[in-house]
Enzyme design. Structure first.
Site, PDB file in Angstrom:
ATOM      1  N   TRP A 116       0.752  -0.830  -0.637  1.00  6.46           N
ATOM      2  CA  TRP A 116       0.116  -0.070   0.170  1.00  6.46           C
ATOM      3  C   TRP A 116       0.890   1.277  -0.272  1.00  6.46           C
ATOM      4  CZ3 TRP A 116      -0.364   3.888   3.489  1.00  6.46           C
ATOM      5  CH2 TRP A 116      -1.371   4.526   3.202  1.00  6.46           C
ATOM      6  N   HIS A 117       2.045   1.250   1.101  1.00 11.55           N
ATOM      7  CA  HIS A 117       3.089   2.118   1.080  1.00 11.55           C
ATOM      8  C   HIS A 117       3.672   2.583  -0.384  1.00 11.55           C
ATOM      9  CE1 HIS A 117       2.539   2.193   4.958  1.00 11.55           C
ATOM     10  NE2 HIS A 117       2.908   3.323   5.243  1.00 11.55           N
ATOM     11  N   GLY A 118       4.040   2.001  -1.734  1.00  6.26           N
ATOM     12  CA  GLY A 118       4.625   1.495  -2.545  1.00  6.26           C
ATOM     13  C   GLY A 118       4.815   0.939  -3.495  1.00  6.26           C
TER      14      GLY A 118
END
Length: 473
Positions: A322-324
């Site tokens: 989700w972060h990257g």
């Protein structure tokens, strides 16, 4: 338009001046318009995408409320999840998938690089997508009634203090505040101003100060000694905390000025004694979202122990993704999943009710494990992670810049530590309520001086300020 920019100050003063003169219904209409302007100033081309997602989900939830047929309701839910997550995955992960596919097939002499697209990641898409997904799921499970007002629902999604970098709003908390009249009193205004001010200090003094060391060392690690690399890892731990919690504090403060109460997103995370304790304190709105909408549906703690370890790992792996879209983020998520499973396997229990002096060995160990994770988070590729670890383990010595790096980072970390020690001792993060009028005034003067100095240095001399880290997510 960042919270620490002069343009946002002008924007908010105008919006707030109009807001306090209006009744509840017109306040909501005006805030929705202001939030869309705020988002459009980042990139107006994505306003249509945002409004499409809002309109689609609003119509879906109205139908979910009316329909009784389980199969039809499930199809609606799947359509909503597929649309929201499909849009997110396309913009965020399409090129990552193509790049890795191209690398894999190149060994067989095949080239699929032509599939790459020139995509721009819509700002805040990871956050507002999770806002909408949780709302649709809650309506589907009949934990919430669908919001009949399009304006109220759209404002819940787009409320500008939390639109581009959270906290991730939950409908059961924020939507009722949108729907009912809000009251603003002097204490609330004073408290909101404190959170804005403290958030600014965290961002433009502590985080941006540490960023100087972080960017230099991570930008050219080959020319830095092992001690420099270690200092840079600790500096990034301070930077990302000051940067992201500073944003969250400012978001809460801005919301308080308008009568809203946003979720607390950070609660002294670096005194955590275990991975589970850390995630109860760090990015609380995300970790609770992952728990409620991913970990528990997977089976949570109710399954067999091997399945619980699997659930923990998968939840954190997806949290990392989700972060990257990068292998460092995948590895960071997997790392935290392994930590959670390992602590559970070893039977390490939290003792957060005990005094901190009795828990310090656990806290010290967890802080080092967290910083190792931050190396994965910040590194420019897995290869750089290896170089940092090798430099610290096999070539640990001070370089010509080590002392200057330490003398810059240590006072910033110390200032943050002193304030958080006071918060811990007081048993509350709202220290402002306990300050004397003189202390409040002195802090206000300091922040005004700080903001003016920041504007002159970054906006005039450096031609721009350092953006918030989480804007890229």
């Amino acid at each position: 338009m960042s919270f620490n920019s002069p343009s946002f100050f002008v924007f908010f003063v105008v919006v707030y001046g109009i807001y306090v003169l209006l009744g509840h219904a017109w306040q909501n209409r005006m805030l929705l318009a202001a939030s869309l302007v705020f988002y459009g100033l980042w990139n107006w081309k994505f306003l249509g995408l945002l409004l499409f997602s809002i309109t689609f989900d609003w119509r879906v939830t109205l139908a979910l409320d009316r329909w009784e047929n389980p199969a039809a309701r499930k199809r609606l839910l799947i359509a909503s999840l597929a649309t929201n997550l499909g849009i997110l995955c396309f913009f965020k992960y399409y090129n990552f998938f193509v790049d890795n596919l191209d690398s894999l097939l190149s060994h067989a002499g095949m080239d699929v690089g032509w599939l790459r697209l020139s995509l721009v990641l819509p700002v805040g898409i990871s956050f507002y997508t999770f806002h909408m997904v949780s709302y649709v799921v809650d309506v589907y499970q009949r934990r919430l009634k669908a919001c009949p007002s399009y304006v109220d629902y759209a404002l819940f999604v787009t409320f500008f203090p939390q639109l581009v970098a959270g906290p991730i709003a939950r409908a059961h908390s924020l939507l009722p505040q949108v729907q009912r009249p809000r009251r603003i009193d002097p204490d609330q205004i004073a408290n909101g101003l404190f959170w804005i001010a403290w958030g600014l200090v965290k961002k433009i003094v502590i985080a941006d100060g540490c960023a100087h060391v972080v960017n230099i060392v991570f930008g050219n690690d080959a020319e830095h000694a092992g001690a420099d690399k270690l200092v840079a890892i600790y500096a990034f731990a301070i930077q990302i905390y000051g940067d992201f919690s500073g944003y969250s504090d400012m978001a809460r403060g801005l919301a308080k000025l308008m009568g809203f109460d946003l979720l607390l997103n950070f609660d002294l995370p670096y005194i955590a004694e275990s991975p589970s304790d850390f995630w109860r304190r760090w990015h609380i709105s995300l970790s609770s979202w992952l728990r409620d909408y991913l970990y528990i549906p997977l089976g949570g703690n109710r399954a067999s122990q091997p399945r619980v370890y699997f659930n923990l790992f998968v939840t954190m792996l997806l949290g990392g993704i989700w972060h990257g879209a990068s292998w460092t983020m995948v590895t960071w998520g997997a790392y935290h999943g392994v930590l959670l499973a390992a602590y559970r396997f070893l039977g390490v229990r939290d003792t957060t009710d005990s005094p901190l002096r009795a828990r310090w060995p656990k806290v010290l160990l967890m802080s080092q494990l967290t910083c190792l994770g931050w190396l994965l988070f910040r590194a420019n590729g897995i290869a750089q992670v290896g170089r940092f670890l090798a430099g610290i383990a096999t070539d640990f010595h001070a370089g010509p810049e080590t002392l200057s790096y330490v003398t810059l980072v240590l006072p910033l970390a110390g200032a943050l530590g002193i304030v958080e020690a006071l918060q811990y001792k007081a048993g509350t993060l709202d220290l402002f309520d306990r300050w004397t009028a003189t202390a409040r005034a002195a802090f206000g003067v300091f922040v005004v001086w700080l903001v003016v100095g920041h504007f002159v240095f970054h906006q005039v001399l450096m031609h721009g300020s350092i953006p918030f880290i989480y804007f890229q997510f």
